[in-house]
Write a protein that holds these residues in place. Structure first.
Motif, short mmCIF file in Angstrom:
data_model
loop_
_atom_site.label_atom_id
_atom_site.label_comp_id
_atom_site.label_asym_id
_atom_site.label_seq_id
_atom_site.Cartn_x
_atom_site.Cartn_y
_atom_site.Cartn_z
N MET A 124 97.49 -76.16 71.31
CA MET A 124 96.70 -76.02 72.51
C MET A 124 97.60 -75.57 73.65
O MET A 124 98.61 -76.20 73.92
N ALA A 125 97.18 -74.55 74.30
CA ALA A 125 98.01 -73.89 75.31
C ALA A 125 98.38 -74.82 76.45
O ALA A 125 99.43 -75.43 76.44
N ASP A 126 97.55 -74.93 77.46
CA ASP A 126 97.92 -75.71 78.64
C ASP A 126 97.01 -76.91 78.89
O ASP A 126 97.07 -77.52 79.93
N HIS A 127 96.16 -77.25 77.96
CA HIS A 127 95.24 -78.39 78.04
C HIS A 127 94.18 -78.24 79.11
O HIS A 127 93.43 -79.17 79.37
N SER A 128 94.13 -77.10 79.81
CA SER A 128 93.07 -76.90 80.80
C SER A 128 91.93 -76.09 80.19
O SER A 128 90.86 -76.01 80.76
N GLU A 129 92.20 -75.49 79.03
CA GLU A 129 91.13 -74.81 78.30
C GLU A 129 91.48 -74.80 76.82
O GLU A 129 92.64 -74.89 76.43
N PHE A 130 90.42 -74.72 76.03
CA PHE A 130 90.58 -74.80 74.59
C PHE A 130 89.71 -73.73 73.95
O PHE A 130 88.63 -73.42 74.45
N ASN A 131 90.17 -73.21 72.81
CA ASN A 131 89.29 -72.30 72.07
C ASN A 131 88.59 -73.09 70.97
O ASN A 131 88.94 -74.24 70.68
N ILE A 132 87.61 -72.48 70.35
CA ILE A 132 86.79 -73.18 69.36
C ILE A 132 87.61 -73.66 68.16
O ILE A 132 87.40 -74.76 67.65
N GLY A 133 88.58 -72.85 67.75
CA GLY A 133 89.42 -73.23 66.61
C GLY A 133 90.27 -74.46 66.90
O GLY A 133 90.44 -75.33 66.05
N GLU A 134 90.79 -74.53 68.13
CA GLU A 134 91.60 -75.69 68.51
C GLU A 134 90.77 -76.97 68.47
O GLU A 134 91.21 -77.99 67.94
N LEU A 135 89.57 -76.90 69.02
CA LEU A 135 88.71 -78.09 69.02
C LEU A 135 88.28 -78.46 67.61
O LEU A 135 88.25 -79.64 67.26
N ALA A 136 87.97 -77.46 66.81
CA ALA A 136 87.56 -77.73 65.42
C ALA A 136 88.68 -78.44 64.67
O ALA A 136 88.44 -79.44 63.98
N ARG A 137 89.91 -77.96 64.81
CA ARG A 137 91.05 -78.60 64.14
C ARG A 137 91.29 -80.01 64.68
O ARG A 137 91.50 -80.94 63.92
N GLU A 138 91.27 -80.14 65.99
CA GLU A 138 91.55 -81.44 66.59
C GLU A 138 90.57 -82.52 66.13
O GLU A 138 90.96 -83.65 65.85
N PHE A 139 89.29 -82.15 66.05
CA PHE A 139 88.27 -83.15 65.73
C PHE A 139 87.82 -83.13 64.27
O PHE A 139 86.95 -83.91 63.88
N GLY A 140 88.40 -82.24 63.48
CA GLY A 140 88.07 -82.21 62.06
C GLY A 140 86.64 -81.79 61.77
O GLY A 140 86.00 -82.34 60.87
N VAL A 141 86.13 -80.85 62.55
CA VAL A 141 84.79 -80.32 62.32
C VAL A 141 84.90 -78.81 62.13
O VAL A 141 85.95 -78.22 62.40
N THR A 142 83.83 -78.20 61.70
CA THR A 142 83.84 -76.76 61.53
C THR A 142 83.49 -76.08 62.85
O THR A 142 82.85 -76.67 63.73
N THR A 143 83.90 -74.83 62.95
CA THR A 143 83.52 -74.07 64.14
C THR A 143 82.00 -73.91 64.17
O THR A 143 81.41 -73.86 65.24
N ARG A 144 81.37 -73.86 63.00
CA ARG A 144 79.91 -73.77 62.94
C ARG A 144 79.26 -74.99 63.59
O ARG A 144 78.26 -74.88 64.28
N THR A 145 79.83 -76.16 63.38
CA THR A 145 79.30 -77.38 64.01
C THR A 145 79.37 -77.26 65.53
O THR A 145 78.40 -77.55 66.24
N ILE A 146 80.50 -76.79 66.03
CA ILE A 146 80.65 -76.66 67.47
C ILE A 146 79.68 -75.61 68.02
O ILE A 146 79.05 -75.83 69.06
N ARG A 147 79.52 -74.50 67.28
CA ARG A 147 78.55 -73.49 67.73
C ARG A 147 77.13 -74.05 67.72
O ARG A 147 76.33 -73.75 68.59
N HIS A 148 76.82 -74.89 66.74
CA HIS A 148 75.50 -75.52 66.69
C HIS A 148 75.28 -76.39 67.93
O HIS A 148 74.21 -76.35 68.55
N TYR A 149 76.29 -77.19 68.28
CA TYR A 149 76.17 -78.02 69.48
C TYR A 149 75.96 -77.16 70.71
O TYR A 149 75.23 -77.55 71.62
N GLU A 150 76.59 -76.00 70.72
CA GLU A 150 76.38 -75.07 71.83
C GLU A 150 74.94 -74.54 71.82
O GLU A 150 74.28 -74.50 72.86
N GLU A 151 74.47 -74.15 70.64
CA GLU A 151 73.11 -73.59 70.51
C GLU A 151 72.04 -74.56 71.00
O GLU A 151 71.04 -74.15 71.57
N ILE A 152 72.25 -75.86 70.77
CA ILE A 152 71.23 -76.84 71.18
C ILE A 152 71.52 -77.41 72.56
O ILE A 152 70.85 -78.35 73.00
N GLY A 153 72.52 -76.85 73.24
CA GLY A 153 72.76 -77.22 74.62
C GLY A 153 73.65 -78.42 74.86
O GLY A 153 73.75 -78.89 75.99
#
Length: 144
Positions: A1-30
């Protein structure tokens, strides 16, 4: 993770052990609303916290709607008092639900134990009956 002020989807997926698809789904449903930089999703520390709370709710057995209601109450400026009260209430509801399920499961296990015992007794009786019949038939053959 670069500077901890922003994260990309891959970083969050790795950190929390979820797929990028899961994160995109959470985005899709708001549930998450990342900024966009071209096609890239850029997640803030607040988005990261929301994701963490959503996943915690999932582990606790909360629906996404229940998690949304609790996460939407996030207000660190006020100490998150309302959010924490709602979370405590939801935890108690979940605990009550799980305890009721546990009671049902224990009753079902007891019923299974009773049925198993009845089956074993009936099988033992049937085997004794079969042996008796076989012995009787053998005796009849021996007498003729």
């Amino acid at each position: 993770m670069a500077d901890h002020s922003e994260f990309n989807i891959g970083e969050l997926a790795r950190e929390f052990g979820v797929t990028t698809r899961t994160i995109r789904h959470y985005e899709e449903i708001g549930l998450l609303q990342p900024m966009r930089r071209g096609q890239a999703r850029i997640y803030s520390p607040a988005d990261r916290t929301r994701l963490k709370l959503i996943l915690r709710g999932k582990r606790l057995g909360f629906s996404l709607d229940e998690s949304r209601a609790i996460v939407d109450l996030y207000d660190p400026a006020r100490g998150n008092k309302e959010q924490l009260q709602a979370l405590l209430a939801r935890i108690q509801q979940q605990r009550d639900k799980l305890n009721a399920q546990l009671t049902d499961i224990k009753q079902m296990l007891s019923s299974l134990d009773d049925a198993e015992e009845s089956c074993r007794k009936a099988l033992k009786k049937a085997r004794k009956q079969e042996k008796k019949q076989t012995k009787t038939q053998a005796n009849k053959k021996g007498k003729t």
